[in-house]
Design a protein around this motif. Sequence first.
Motif, mmCIF file in Angstrom:
data_model
loop_
_atom_site.group_PDB
_atom_site.id
_atom_site.type_symbol
_atom_site.label_atom_id
_atom_site.label_comp_id
_atom_site.label_asym_id
_atom_site.label_seq_id
_atom_site.Cartn_x
_atom_site.Cartn_y
_atom_site.Cartn_z
ATOM 1 N N ASP A 64 0.871 -1.179 0.000
ATOM 2 C CA ASP A 64 0.000 0.000 0.000
ATOM 3 C C ASP A 64 0.911 1.233 0.000
ATOM 4 N N ILE A 65 1.243 1.715 -1.178
ATOM 5 C CA ILE A 65 2.204 2.811 -1.295
ATOM 6 C C ILE A 65 1.690 4.084 -0.640
ATOM 7 N N ALA A 66 0.416 4.396 -0.866
ATOM 8 C CA ALA A 66 -0.160 5.614 -0.280
ATOM 9 C C ALA A 66 -0.108 5.555 1.242
ATOM 10 N N GLY A 67 -0.486 4.419 1.796
ATOM 11 C CA GLY A 67 -0.451 4.253 3.247
ATOM 12 C C GLY A 67 0.963 4.302 3.791
ATOM 13 N N THR A 68 1.892 3.688 3.052
ATOM 14 C CA THR A 68 3.302 3.686 3.472
ATOM 15 C C THR A 68 3.821 5.099 3.632
ATOM 16 N N PHE A 69 3.588 5.930 2.648
ATOM 17 C CA PHE A 69 4.105 7.295 2.693
ATOM 18 C C PHE A 69 3.297 8.188 3.629
ATOM 19 N N LYS A 70 2.040 7.873 3.824
ATOM 20 C CA LYS A 70 1.212 8.650 4.754
ATOM 21 C C LYS A 70 1.758 8.529 6.174
ATOM 22 N N TYR A 71 1.987 7.286 6.615
ATOM 23 C CA TYR A 71 2.426 7.063 7.990
ATOM 24 C C TYR A 71 3.890 7.451 8.201
#
Length: 199
Positions: A64-71
Motif C-alpha cells: 500500500d504505497i499511499a499508506g506507506t508514505f502517509k504514515y
Amino acid sequence: NSYQYKLKSQNSKVKTATQNLKLYVLSLSFAFCSLLFAFTCFAQSIPNSAELIAKAWKAHGDKDIAGTFKYTQECIDLYQQEAAEQQATLKDFPKDKEEIEKFSALNDVAVAYFIQAESYRAQGKIEEALKNFKVILSQYCYAQAWDQRGWYWRVAEVSKESMLQLNPKETFPASPCFKAPKPKPQPKEISKIKLYDPG
C-alpha cells in the motif's frame, strides 16, 4: 435613619463586590478547565512514533504505497526535530535495550526514511531511494531498530548495504558514525649498507 441607609448601602456594595469576585473566579476556573481540556485532547490526538512505524511497516508489507508514505511522512513531520536533537547528543551507538529505547524519536524517524527508501526501491525509483538512504547516513546514523527475531539492527549500516546493491560505485555522505579508514602505513625503505672494500 440616615445611618441605617448608609449601612444598607455599604452592605449592598459589599454583597455586589463579593458576587462579582465569585463570578470572576468562576470565569477563570472555566477558562482554565477549557484550556486543560483542549490541551489534553490535542496531546491525545498526536500519534506515537512507534504506532506510526508499525502502521507504515504493515502498509509497506501490503504494498500500500499511499499508506506507506502517509504514515512515514507523518512520523517524520512530527518527530524529526526531536530526532535531530537526540542524534546530536550521541557520540556512539547506545548499547543495551533500555538505553536504545530512550532514543525512540531518532530510531523511528530513521526507520521512516528507510521504509520510504525501500518503497522507492520496489517501485524502481533508484535516485529517490538513494536520496533517502543518504539522509539516514548523514542525519540519523546512530538510529537502531528492533527486529522481531530478537535483536536491534543499525539502520545506517543496512542503508549502506542497500545503496551498494543499487549502485556499487555509490559515494556516501560524511557521517559521524562511519570513520574514514586509516591509510595503511607505507613500509619504510631499508637502506642498504655498503661494506668498505679495501680493493
